[in-house]
Design a protein around this motif. Structure first.
Motif, PDB file in Angstrom:
ATOM      1  N   GLU A 160      77.680  60.649  41.283  1.00 35.97           N
ATOM      2  CA  GLU A 160      78.724  60.843  42.286  1.00 35.97           C
ATOM      3  C   GLU A 160      78.654  62.263  42.833  1.00 35.97           C
ATOM      4  N   HIS A 161      78.799  62.395  44.131  1.00 38.85           N
ATOM      5  CA  HIS A 161      78.668  63.713  44.744  1.00 38.85           C
ATOM      6  C   HIS A 161      79.409  63.748  46.069  1.00 38.85           C
ATOM      7  N   ILE A 162      79.634  64.971  46.547  1.00 44.84           N
ATOM      8  CA  ILE A 162      80.252  65.183  47.857  1.00 44.84           C
ATOM      9  C   ILE A 162      79.326  66.057  48.690  1.00 44.84           C
ATOM     10  N   LEU A 163      79.420  65.918  49.999  1.00 47.78           N
ATOM     11  CA  LEU A 163      78.530  66.627  50.920  1.00 47.78           C
ATOM     12  C   LEU A 163      79.376  67.399  51.926  1.00 47.78           C
ATOM     13  N   ILE A 164      80.065  68.425  51.454  1.00 55.15           N
ATOM     14  CA  ILE A 164      81.045  69.127  52.272  1.00 55.15           C
ATOM     15  C   ILE A 164      80.455  69.710  53.553  1.00 55.15           C
ATOM     16  N   PRO A 165      79.392  70.530  53.482  1.00 61.85           N
ATOM     17  CA  PRO A 165      78.878  71.101  54.737  1.00 61.85           C
ATOM     18  C   PRO A 165      78.447  70.028  55.729  1.00 61.85           C
ATOM     19  N   SER A 166      77.763  68.995  55.240  1.00 56.19           N
ATOM     20  CA  SER A 166      77.312  67.925  56.138  1.00 56.19           C
ATOM     21  C   SER A 166      78.495  67.221  56.786  1.00 56.19           C
ATOM     22  N   ASN A 167      79.547  67.012  56.018  1.00 55.39           N
ATOM     23  CA  ASN A 167      80.758  66.378  56.516  1.00 55.39           C
ATOM     24  C   ASN A 167      81.369  67.194  57.658  1.00 55.39           C
ATOM     25  N   ILE A 168      81.526  68.484  57.444  1.00 49.18           N
ATOM     26  CA  ILE A 168      82.103  69.367  58.458  1.00 49.18           C
ATOM     27  C   ILE A 168      81.208  69.421  59.692  1.00 49.18           C
ATOM     28  N   LEU A 177      80.693  60.493  55.309  1.00 41.15           N
ATOM     29  CA  LEU A 177      80.475  61.616  54.392  1.00 41.15           C
ATOM     30  C   LEU A 177      81.762  62.179  53.799  1.00 41.15           C
ATOM     31  N   THR A 178      82.896  61.671  54.232  1.00 43.50           N
ATOM     32  CA  THR A 178      84.164  62.259  53.805  1.00 43.50           C
ATOM     33  C   THR A 178      84.417  62.104  52.308  1.00 43.50           C
ATOM     34  N   GLN A 179      84.224  60.931  51.776  1.00 41.90           N
ATOM     35  CA  GLN A 179      84.579  60.660  50.389  1.00 41.90           C
ATOM     36  C   GLN A 179      83.417  60.937  49.446  1.00 41.90           C
ATOM     37  N   SER A 180      83.737  61.206  48.188  1.00 39.93           N
ATOM     38  CA  SER A 180      82.696  61.341  47.180  1.00 39.93           C
ATOM     39  C   SER A 180      82.066  59.966  46.973  1.00 39.93           C
ATOM     40  N   ILE A 181      80.749  59.939  46.832  1.00 39.76           N
ATOM     41  CA  ILE A 181      80.041  58.669  46.755  1.00 39.76           C
ATOM     42  C   ILE A 181      79.008  58.675  45.629  1.00 39.76           C
ATOM     43  N   LYS A 182      78.614  57.488  45.240  1.00 45.32           N
ATOM     44  CA  LYS A 182      77.548  57.299  44.277  1.00 45.32           C
ATOM     45  C   LYS A 182      76.717  56.126  44.768  1.00 45.32           C
ATOM     46  N   PHE A 183      75.413  56.325  44.871  1.00 49.39           N
ATOM     47  CA  PHE A 183      74.557  55.232  45.304  1.00 49.39           C
ATOM     48  C   PHE A 183      73.153  55.428  44.727  1.00 49.39           C
ATOM     49  N   ALA A 184      72.394  54.339  44.684  1.00 51.26           N
ATOM     50  CA  ALA A 184      71.061  54.343  44.092  1.00 51.26           C
ATOM     51  C   ALA A 184      71.121  55.002  42.710  1.00 51.26           C
TER      52      ALA A 184
END
Length: 208
Positions: A33-41, A22-29
């Motif tokens: 592109e997005h980031i998931l800061i709370p989930s990462n922490i 979850l650390t890096q910004s990703i794009k899939f399906a």
């Protein structure tokens, strides 16, 4: 209460690996592109929480509760605190300074009660004080605690280590940008993620 020690250690590694994804910004399906800061922490925090509870259980055969990482760390015998503090990449440092660093990630909820990063970011909409934190504090701490556990308890390994013939953490993996996007803004964060110097300049400007 007895627990499965191997399962406990494997759970800590599992949540750490989820944090890595979850650390890096990703794009899939079809998702942009997005980031998931709370989930990462949350994933990194949970991995740290469980590895500290693993230490405590191995030492005392007692399950401890709570989420505040600095308190879990301080509950360990001093020799174990120092072992973690002296182990790279969080070390070499001393237990007192490391405890202070861990306290810096705490905050308060709307009732003014002290809460851990895991609790604060899990329900961020309920909290009035969330400190922007360097995610590397959490990531590096887990790696150090995990490696220290291999020294302290060499006869117990996680299921991932068993399956992979060991667990080597990638020193090149750069976790620093994502947690700060919330502090500096997504667009500026994206521009800064390849240059730490520019990134920290942006951060200072925001604080001022």
């Amino acid at each position: 209460m007895k627990v499965d020690e191997k399962h406990m250690l494997s759970s800590a590694v599992q949540f750490f690996l989820a944090g890595e994804r979850l650390t890096q910004s990703i794009k899939f399906a079809d998702y942009p592109e997005h980031i998931l800061i709370p989930s990462n922490i949350i994933m990194y925090s949970l991995s740290v929480e469980i590895i500290l509870k693993f230490f405590a259980y191995k030492i005392n055969q007692n399950v401890i509760h709570g989420h505040i990482i600095s308190e879990l760390y301080n509950s360990l015998p001093l020799q174990d605190q120092e072992l973690i503090a002296s182990t790279p990449p969080i070390g070499p440092t001393n237990a007192g300074d490391l405890s202070d660093d861990l306290r810096s990630i705490d905050g308060k909820n709307s009732a003014g009660r002290k809460k851990s990063a895991f609790e604060l970011w899990r329900y961020g909409y309920e909290n009035v004080e969330i400190n922007p934190i360097s995610i590397n504090i959490l990531r590096d701490f887990f790696i150090s605690a995990h490696n220290a556990s291999r020294v302290r308890f060499p006869n117990l390994s996680s299921s991932y280590e068993d399956a992979w013939g060991g667990l080597k953490f990638d020193d090149r993996w750069n976790a620093w940008p994502s947690v700060w996007f919330e502090a500096v803004g997504y667009e500026e964060g994206m521009q800064a993620q390849d240059d730490k110097r520019i990134f920290h300049e942006i951060l200072r400007e925001k604080k001022e």
